[in-house]
Design a protein around this motif. Structure first.
Motif, PDB file in Angstrom:
ATOM      1  N   ASP A 416      34.204  62.157  40.405  1.00 47.50           N
ATOM      2  CA  ASP A 416      33.352  60.963  40.401  1.00 47.50           C
ATOM      3  C   ASP A 416      34.100  59.935  39.564  1.00 47.50           C
ATOM      4  O   ASP A 416      34.173  60.045  38.349  1.00 47.50           O
ATOM      5  CB  ASP A 416      31.995  61.330  39.790  1.00 47.50           C
ATOM      6  N   THR A 417      34.695  58.950  40.236  1.00 49.69           N
ATOM      7  CA  THR A 417      35.634  58.043  39.574  1.00 49.69           C
ATOM      8  C   THR A 417      34.961  56.715  39.255  1.00 49.69           C
ATOM      9  O   THR A 417      34.504  56.010  40.142  1.00 49.69           O
ATOM     10  CB  THR A 417      36.850  57.777  40.483  1.00 49.69           C
ATOM     11  N   THR A 421      36.977  46.282  39.931  1.00 50.24           N
ATOM     12  CA  THR A 421      38.036  45.387  40.398  1.00 50.24           C
ATOM     13  C   THR A 421      38.918  44.970  39.211  1.00 50.24           C
ATOM     14  O   THR A 421      40.146  44.933  39.308  1.00 50.24           O
ATOM     15  CB  THR A 421      37.413  44.123  41.039  1.00 50.24           C
ATOM     16  N   ASP A 504      28.643  47.282  32.576  1.00 49.35           N
ATOM     17  CA  ASP A 504      27.843  48.458  32.922  1.00 49.35           C
ATOM     18  C   ASP A 504      27.136  48.998  31.682  1.00 49.35           C
ATOM     19  O   ASP A 504      27.584  48.794  30.556  1.00 49.35           O
ATOM     20  CB  ASP A 504      28.741  49.580  33.476  1.00 49.35           C
ATOM     21  N   ARG A 519      24.396  48.354  36.118  1.00 48.93           N
ATOM     22  CA  ARG A 519      24.899  47.096  35.576  1.00 48.93           C
ATOM     23  C   ARG A 519      23.963  46.542  34.511  1.00 48.93           C
ATOM     24  O   ARG A 519      22.748  46.721  34.587  1.00 48.93           O
ATOM     25  CB  ARG A 519      25.032  46.061  36.699  1.00 48.93           C
ATOM     26  N   LYS A 525      24.726  46.362  43.118  1.00 51.24           N
ATOM     27  CA  LYS A 525      25.632  47.192  43.911  1.00 51.24           C
ATOM     28  C   LYS A 525      24.885  47.661  45.159  1.00 51.24           C
ATOM     29  O   LYS A 525      24.159  48.648  45.115  1.00 51.24           O
ATOM     30  CB  LYS A 525      26.080  48.388  43.060  1.00 51.24           C
ATOM     31  N   ARG A 530      29.758  44.933  45.802  1.00 51.59           N
ATOM     32  CA  ARG A 530      29.381  44.214  44.590  1.00 51.59           C
ATOM     33  C   ARG A 530      28.901  42.810  44.955  1.00 51.59           C
ATOM     34  O   ARG A 530      29.654  42.020  45.502  1.00 51.59           O
ATOM     35  CB  ARG A 530      30.621  44.153  43.705  1.00 51.59           C
TER      36      ARG A 530
END
Ligand code: WTA
Length: 650
Positions: A416-417, A421, A504, A519, A525, A530
């Motif tokens: 889970d990464t 951006t 976040d 957020r 999201k 986004r």
């Protein structure tokens, strides 16, 4: 539906890496991770310099890191080229015949590019760009669907030192226009159309509309993908194929020697205020970070087949379809079309067909495909898979477990990464051979990343106390500035705490695991995309019937979050369903279909403070169907809240 926060608070499962997986992976245990992590935090410059040595440089750097009044510079004095590192380096080391890109078309056909072929295409297109007078430092706008010409165009820009700015092909002409006007691009690369769900979508029309107000764009290169008829503007438009076929265009193009801190690309993303911001990434640091994170987090080996379902129009595609995988000489599957075309097993069929070993997708896709039923994946042979990944939004533990059990058959770790951006690459994620997994947690920071959770006053939050997620030190892949707006860079990211503010919220548990909660700003999201509330609000207000609009998220079973719009109308307009539909399509036309509000509630009044500020916190509670509005005594008219709640869209 229980909310994400409710479900993670109850989550206590821990899944340990299988011994065989660990034995063959780059980092084999938590002990090893901790040792490297400690080193990377104690002496980041030495750590990153050692890693940077693995890239190919024309000239080595003089200094690893310098803080220039809050703007960070990595590897100054060094010279390299991203396209050289993604292509020539591998061809020279005997990998010319290795598959670089397997392109799966929506129709089911495929086209394969080896590293040798990709290099040739990139060189030819780089020469086309030069012939069209694109110079080092110029911005080139790319507006293409998921076709190989997209990575080819990006790498060709990188090769000659032009700055690419890719806009997701699902964005409307207005969104494209805003971005071109901000970047002052000199050229656009687009296509006649694209395929989506078996239908042809026109792209060239959008580009033409945008270009009416973009005088900086002198040339347009058009890929013929669908063959639909287009309006061809003489003197400006050229066909990609015709330019590439010209005899004088050579297969060879020397890569420019780029300074480490010259611009590589701009990618626009949404923030709190109105217009999207152009996130700027530069050459060396970005490439190094995309490359290293890809290698460790996806644990890449020479014979892996890696499939990432993201669109290259977003950062995930930039870093983990193009620069990360190609700099590692990996084989990437890129897919042109919709996840459920012609049926909901399309991803699973692609995995079976190309014997995919590593699969990376978004929680929204996982939830949507899980809902279609297990018979779809169960019909396919998924035994080639060894690692799964997810990105873009919090994943609820139920979806995580479905992914782990039904797709990974309990043998594939799930990474889970967490990233953005702005961060260029993944900052928080398990390392699959080392990290025990907790469903719903992005687990631990990557090497060199000092992540923390702070309270409003800047003090460190307690264990399990929610707060602002921050990164306390610079890292090579971080954004360098906001294009044309250095003040916004400083204000948005560094003003609040003096360290990088992610936007976040998160908490850290007793094992040091990070749980991302969502957020803290006005970004929503939606299905992992986004979207800035302010952008949707200005789109709505640009409609002749709308006086005022306020946008908030509400929880959505598949998309994670969806958009709820409160709209007040100008005098003389009727509140009816027809108008709601019209407003939805207005947003779709001006921003893009992904920004369409799911629910619209007409209101006579919105909850405002005496200074005229709309209280979104209250609107959010109403949209969620909650009565926990918090303090409403500061409102001009507290009665508004009751009326809105009674008329909530269900
Ligand atoms: C969210 C996408 C929870 C987060 C790469 C972040 C996530 C925003 C995760 C950036 C994750 C991304 N768990 N939330 N694994 N990954 N996010 O710029 O809110 O499109 O700030 O980059 O996505 O979105 P962006």
């Amino acid at each position: 539906m229980p909310s994400y926060i409710d479900s993670i608070l109850k989550e206590s499962r821990v899944l340990y890496p299988h011994e065989e997986f660990s034995r063959n992976s780059h980092v084999k245990s938590m002990k090893e991770y901790s040792k490297i992590y400690k080193k990377s935090i104690e002496n980041p410059e030495a750590f990153w310099a050692e890693k940077a040595d693995e890239l190919e440089w024309f000239k080595k750097w003089n200094s690893v890191l310098r803080n220039d009044h809050g703007f960070f510079k990595w590897f100054e004095g060094g010279e390299l080229n991203a396209s050289d590192n993604c292509l020539d380096r591998h061809v020279k080391s005997g990998n010319a015949n290795k598959k670089a890109i397997i392109w799966e078309q929506e129709s089911g056909k495929n086209r394969i590019y080896t590293y040798g072929q990709l290099l040739k295409e990139v060189c030819r297109f780089a020469n086309v760009l030069k012939k069209k007078n694109v110079k080092r430092g110029d911005v080139v706008q790319i507006y293409l669907p998921m076709i190989p010409e997209l990575p080819i165009a990006m790498l060709a820009c990188a090769r000659i030192g032009a700055i690419h700015s890719v806009v997701f092909a699902g964005f409307s002409s207005d969104a494209l226009k805003d971005r071109i006007q901000d970047s002052s691009a000199v050229m656009i690369i687009t296509a006649d159309g694209s395929y989506r769900n078996g239908k042809v979508v026109s792209l060239k029309d959008n580009a033409d509309n945008a270009l009416k107000e973009c005088p900086t764009v002198k040339n347009a290169i058009i890929v013929k993908r669908t063959g639909i008829s287009i309006n061809f503007v003489g003197g400006r438009d050229c066909w990609w194929d015709e330019l590439m076929k010209e005899k004088e265009i050579s297969d060879l193009c020397e890569p420019e020697k780029m300074h480490s801190e010259e611009s590589l690309f701009i990618l626009y993303t949404s923030g709190t205020t109105g217009k999207p911001k152009g996130i700027l990434h530069t050459q060396a640091g970005y490439l190094l970070f995309a490359s290293q994170t890809f290698r460790y987090i996806f644990d890449i080996n020479n014979d892996d087949i890696y499939f990432c379902t993201a669109d290259i129009g977003w950062i995930t595609g930039h870093s983990y379809i193009v620069y990360g995988p190609l700099s590692n000489c990996a084989t990437v599957v890129m897919y042109e079309g919709a996840p459920t075309y012609p049926s909901p097993d399309r991803f699973w069929r692609i995995i079976e067909k190309h014997e995919v070993t590593i699969f990376y997708t978004a929680p929204t896709a996982i939830r949507a495909l899980a809902k279609e039923g297990n018979e779809w994946p169960n019909k396919c042979n998924l035994s080639s898979l060894r690692l799964l990944g997810t990105v873009g939004e919090p994943i609820n533990p139920e979806a995580w477990m479905w992914y782990y059990e039904t797709i990974g058959k309990k043998k594939c770790p799930v990474v889970d990464t967490w990233w953005q951006t702005e961060t260029g690459g993944i900052l928080i994620s398990p390392l699959p051979g080392a990290t025990p997994l907790k469903p719903g947690s992005a687990t631990k920071p990557f090497f060199g990343i000092a992540a923390d959770v702070l309270r409003e006053d800047g003090s460190k939050a307690n264990l399990n106390e929610g707060g602002y997620l921050v990164i306390k030190n610079p890292w090579p892949g971080m954004l360098r500035t906001v294009w044309n707006n250095p003040d916004r860079y400083k204000k948005t990211y560094f003003e609040k705490f003096g360290v990088y503010l992610t936007g976040d919220t998160a908490h850290i548990d007793e094992d040091g695991y990070f749980w991302i909660m969502g957020r803290s700003d006005d970004v929503i999201k939606v299905a992992g995309h986004r979207i800035g509330s302010a952008e949707v609000e200005s789109s709505l207000v640009s409609h002749r019937a709308v006086a005022e609009a306020a946008i908030v998220p509400f929880p959505h079973e598949i998309k994670g979050q969806a958009i709820y719009a409160f709209v007040t109308l100008k005098k003389g307009f009727d509140k009816n369903d027809l108008l709601k539909e019209e407003l939805r399509s207005h947003v779709s036309k001006t921003l893009g279909p992904i920004a369409k509000p799911d629910k619209i509630q007409f209101a006579d009044d919105l909850p405002k403070t005496r200074s005229g500020k709309i209280m979104r916190r209250i609107l959010k509670a109403i949209a969620e169907g909650s009565a926990e509005y918090g303090n409403i005594t500061t409102l001009v008219d507290p009665n508004v809240v009751k009326i809105l709640a009674e008329n909530r869209e269900k």
